[in-house]
Scaffold this active site. Structure first.
Site, PDB file in Angstrom:
ATOM      1  N   ASN A   1      60.966 -13.964  32.448  1.00 23.58           N
ATOM      2  CA  ASN A   1      62.248 -14.106  31.739  1.00 23.58           C
ATOM      3  C   ASN A   1      63.040 -15.325  32.193  1.00 23.58           C
ATOM      4  OD1 ASN A   1      63.394 -13.320  34.198  1.00 23.58           O
ATOM      5  ND2 ASN A   1      65.038 -12.216  33.162  1.00 23.58           N
TER       6      ASN A   1
ATOM      7  N   LYS B   1      58.635 -12.889  26.152  1.00 21.33           N
ATOM      8  CA  LYS B   1      58.450 -12.769  27.608  1.00 21.33           C
ATOM      9  C   LYS B   1      56.989 -12.787  28.039  1.00 21.33           C
ATOM     10  CE  LYS B   1      62.788 -10.415  28.514  1.00 21.33           C
ATOM     11  NZ  LYS B   1      63.476  -9.233  29.018  1.00 21.33           N
TER      12      LYS B   1
ATOM     13  N   GLY C   1      58.611   0.435  26.843  1.00 18.95           N
ATOM     14  CA  GLY C   1      58.650  -0.868  26.172  1.00 18.95           C
ATOM     15  C   GLY C   1      58.791  -1.995  27.185  1.00 18.95           C
TER      16      GLY C   1
ATOM     17  N   ALA D   1      61.455  -3.468  28.572  1.00 24.18           N
ATOM     18  CA  ALA D   1      62.358  -3.228  29.700  1.00 24.18           C
ATOM     19  C   ALA D   1      61.793  -2.147  30.611  1.00 24.18           C
ATOM     20  CB  ALA D   1      63.739  -2.838  29.183  1.00 24.18           C
TER      21      ALA D   1
ATOM     22  N   ASP E   1      64.245  -9.658  35.510  1.00 30.73           N
ATOM     23  CA  ASP E   1      64.509  -8.294  35.024  1.00 30.73           C
ATOM     24  C   ASP E   1      64.058  -7.297  36.084  1.00 30.73           C
ATOM     25  OD1 ASP E   1      65.452  -9.035  32.480  1.00 30.73           O
ATOM     26  OD2 ASP E   1      63.413  -9.176  31.701  1.00 30.73           O
TER      27      ASP E   1
ATOM     28  N   THR F   1      63.715 -14.272  26.404  1.00 29.50           N
ATOM     29  CA  THR F   1      63.825 -12.841  26.121  1.00 29.50           C
ATOM     30  C   THR F   1      62.990 -12.470  24.912  1.00 29.50           C
ATOM     31  OG1 THR F   1      65.377 -11.000  25.977  1.00 29.50           O
ATOM     32  CG2 THR F   1      66.013 -13.008  24.809  1.00 29.50           C
TER      33      THR F   1
ATOM     34  N   GLY G   1      60.547   5.720  28.402  1.00 28.32           N
ATOM     35  CA  GLY G   1      60.614   4.452  27.676  1.00 28.32           C
ATOM     36  C   GLY G   1      59.657   3.441  28.278  1.00 28.32           C
TER      37      GLY G   1
HETATM   38  P1  NAD Z   1      61.361  -1.890  23.320  1.00 33.15           P
HETATM   39  O1  NAD Z   1      61.529  -1.746  21.847  1.00 33.15           O
HETATM   40  O2  NAD Z   1      60.420  -2.876  23.892  1.00 33.15           O
HETATM   41  O3  NAD Z   1      60.929  -0.459  23.924  1.00 33.15           O
HETATM   42  C1  NAD Z   1      61.606   0.739  23.647  1.00 33.15           C
HETATM   43  C2  NAD Z   1      60.666   1.900  23.941  1.00 33.15           C
HETATM   44  O4  NAD Z   1      61.385   3.099  23.745  1.00 33.15           O
HETATM   45  C3  NAD Z   1      59.462   1.936  22.972  1.00 33.15           C
HETATM   46  O5  NAD Z   1      58.271   2.114  23.707  1.00 33.15           O
HETATM   47  C4  NAD Z   1      59.749   3.114  22.064  1.00 33.15           C
HETATM   48  O6  NAD Z   1      58.590   3.815  21.658  1.00 33.15           O
HETATM   49  C5  NAD Z   1      60.617   3.954  22.941  1.00 33.15           C
HETATM   50  N1  NAD Z   1      61.526   4.757  22.135  1.00 33.15           N
HETATM   51  C6  NAD Z   1      62.215   4.380  21.075  1.00 33.15           C
HETATM   52  N2  NAD Z   1      62.963   5.388  20.603  1.00 33.15           N
HETATM   53  C7  NAD Z   1      62.708   6.403  21.382  1.00 33.15           C
HETATM   54  C8  NAD Z   1      63.177   7.708  21.384  1.00 33.15           C
HETATM   55  N3  NAD Z   1      64.027   8.202  20.492  1.00 33.15           N
HETATM   56  N4  NAD Z   1      62.726   8.499  22.321  1.00 33.15           N
HETATM   57  C9  NAD Z   1      61.835   8.029  23.220  1.00 33.15           C
HETATM   58  N5  NAD Z   1      61.330   6.795  23.265  1.00 33.15           N
HETATM   59  C10 NAD Z   1      61.793   5.981  22.341  1.00 33.15           C
HETATM   60  O7  NAD Z   1      62.840  -2.106  23.884  1.00 33.15           O
HETATM   61  P2  NAD Z   1      63.228  -2.710  25.307  1.00 33.15           P
HETATM   62  O8  NAD Z   1      63.319  -4.169  25.198  1.00 33.15           O
HETATM   63  O9  NAD Z   1      62.346  -2.106  26.313  1.00 33.15           O
HETATM   64  O10 NAD Z   1      64.734  -2.190  25.472  1.00 33.15           O
HETATM   65  C11 NAD Z   1      65.031  -0.812  25.642  1.00 33.15           C
HETATM   66  C12 NAD Z   1      66.496  -0.649  26.015  1.00 33.15           C
HETATM   67  O11 NAD Z   1      66.747  -1.282  27.260  1.00 33.15           O
HETATM   68  C13 NAD Z   1      67.482  -1.271  25.031  1.00 33.15           C
HETATM   69  O12 NAD Z   1      68.552  -0.378  24.871  1.00 33.15           O
HETATM   70  C14 NAD Z   1      67.990  -2.503  25.731  1.00 33.15           C
HETATM   71  O13 NAD Z   1      69.300  -2.831  25.394  1.00 33.15           O
HETATM   72  C15 NAD Z   1      67.930  -2.058  27.175  1.00 33.15           C
HETATM   73  N6  NAD Z   1      67.783  -3.187  28.101  1.00 33.15           N
HETATM   74  C16 NAD Z   1      68.643  -3.265  29.153  1.00 33.15           C
HETATM   75  C17 NAD Z   1      68.529  -4.296  30.053  1.00 33.15           C
HETATM   76  C18 NAD Z   1      69.472  -4.399  31.197  1.00 33.15           C
HETATM   77  O14 NAD Z   1      69.509  -5.455  31.838  1.00 33.15           O
HETATM   78  N7  NAD Z   1      70.234  -3.364  31.523  1.00 33.15           N
HETATM   79  C19 NAD Z   1      67.515  -5.255  29.898  1.00 33.15           C
HETATM   80  C20 NAD Z   1      66.641  -5.142  28.824  1.00 33.15           C
HETATM   81  C21 NAD Z   1      66.787  -4.091  27.928  1.00 33.15           C
END
Ligand code: NAD
Length: 290
Positions: free
Chosen positions: A97, A76, A138, A140, A112, A72, A136
């Site tokens: 992953n 990744k 990022g 995920a 994922d 993770t 979003g």
């Molecule tokens: P990350 O930091 O890689 O990406 C987050 C993205 O969101 C970034 O591009 C950022 O610019 C954007 N962002 C941040 N704040 C923002 C806002 N206020 N408004 C708009 N965009 C915003 O994070 P990630 O690893 O992609 O994880 C994101 C979320 O997904 C987390 O809450 C994590 O817990 C969740 N997640 C869930 C699962 C699942 O299996 N359900 C798996 C992985 C991640």
């Protein structure tokens, strides 16, 4: 000679993985299946190991007899360069992953993206995919976008506070999925995009217990829109509450979290887990943790 049943040793490599719910999810299902299955966290931050040494860590795991590891944040993508083979879905996405240690070497997968796709299909059957917005871009969000395009999304718009990141992801996806139209846009365009869309997938950290709120203007939600949130701590986010109030079909982040573990469990053990039992257990774990 007495026959010893196979035992399984797996782990989760990443930074800050201590509180992850994945180890208890895997081990409880292993016990329920009658398997001798141990799953441990390998927290690089706690061990003071830089993430760019993930290749070395994989080598230690292989030597120590691990059958597999989940990988993770933040490894990744870094891990790809250290694998002998990568399955086509993970290779197309450019992120892994799950790594299996096989007789033929290390093999990378990405559950994922397969997990989101499976959770989406099971939790929102028949959801339209003509026009979808992803909020979003990022790590995920990238896996979610890939899943939505594999499922047949015709027009995907990627929105992120980091406009360059949204643009880069949209370009990469457009190159990989030439049959789809993939574009980047900005938050101020959501007032135009969401009224036309069939669905919105949310993949920013907003809505987590430590980042409360909703990432975009919830008054834009309408009954013809499905809403998939991937935040799962809590499961019932402010976005999902607003979406239900607006009459939307919804999918919570537990579906992806469980389905990625279901797919990984089967890859690691070769045994199909009981997905409903894993989901019940996961939801209990989240409730206990909050
Ligand atoms: P990350 O930091 O890689 O990406 C987050 C993205 O969101 C970034 O591009 C950022 O610019 C954007 N962002 C941040 N704040 C923002 C806002 N206020 N408004 C708009 N965009 C915003 O994070 P990630 O690893 O992609 O994880 C994101 C979320 O997904 C987390 O809450 C994590 O817990 C969740 N997640 C869930 C699962 C699942 O299996 N359900 C798996 C992985 C991640």
């Amino acid at each position: 000679m007495t026959h010893r049943p196979k035992s399984y040793l797996a782990g989760l490599i990443g930074t800050g993985v201590g509180p992850s719910l994945t180890p208890p999810m895997h081990m409880a299902e292993g016990r329920a299946q009658g398997l001798d299955y141990v799953y441990r966290t390998i927290d690089l931050a706690g061990l003071d190991i830089s993430p760019d040494r993930v290749g070395e860590v994989l080598g230690w795991c292989a030597t120590l007899g691990f059958d597999a590891v989940n990988v993770t944040h933040p490894c990744k993508q870094i891990v790809l360069a250290h694998l002998d083979r990568v399955d086509p879905v993970a290779a197309r996405l450019g992120a892994v992953n799950t790594v299996l240690f096989t007789a033929e070497g290390t093999v990378g997968h990405n559950t994922d993206t397969t997990g989101f796709a499976r959770g989406f299909t099971e939790g929102l059957p028949g959801a339209r995919l003509d026009d979808v917005v992803l909020v979003g871009a990022g790590g995920a969000g990238t896996a979610v976008a890939d899943a939505l395009l594999r499922l047949g999304t015709a027009h995907l718009t990627v929105v992120d506070l980091d406009v360059e990141r949204a643009g880069a992801l949209a370009r990469e996806l457009g190159d990989r999925y030439r049959e789809a139209r993939v574009e980047a846009s900005s938050f101020d365009k959501l007032s135009v995009l969401l009224p036309e869309a069939n669905g919105v997938a949310h993949a920013t950290p907003v809505g987590m217990a430590e980042h409360p709120g909703i990432a975009f203007d919830a008054t834009l939600l309408h009954p013809d829109l499905w809403v998939a949130d991937i935040v799962y701590r809590p499961l019932d986010t402010a976005l999902l509450q607003a979406a239900r109030a607006a009459g939307c079909r919804t999918l919570d982040g537990g579906h992806m979290a469980v389905a990625q573990a279901v797919d990984a469990f089967e890859l690691i053990t070769g045994v199909a887990p009981d997905a409903a039992r894993m989901s019940r257990h996961f939801r209990q774990l989240v409730a206990n943790a909050s």
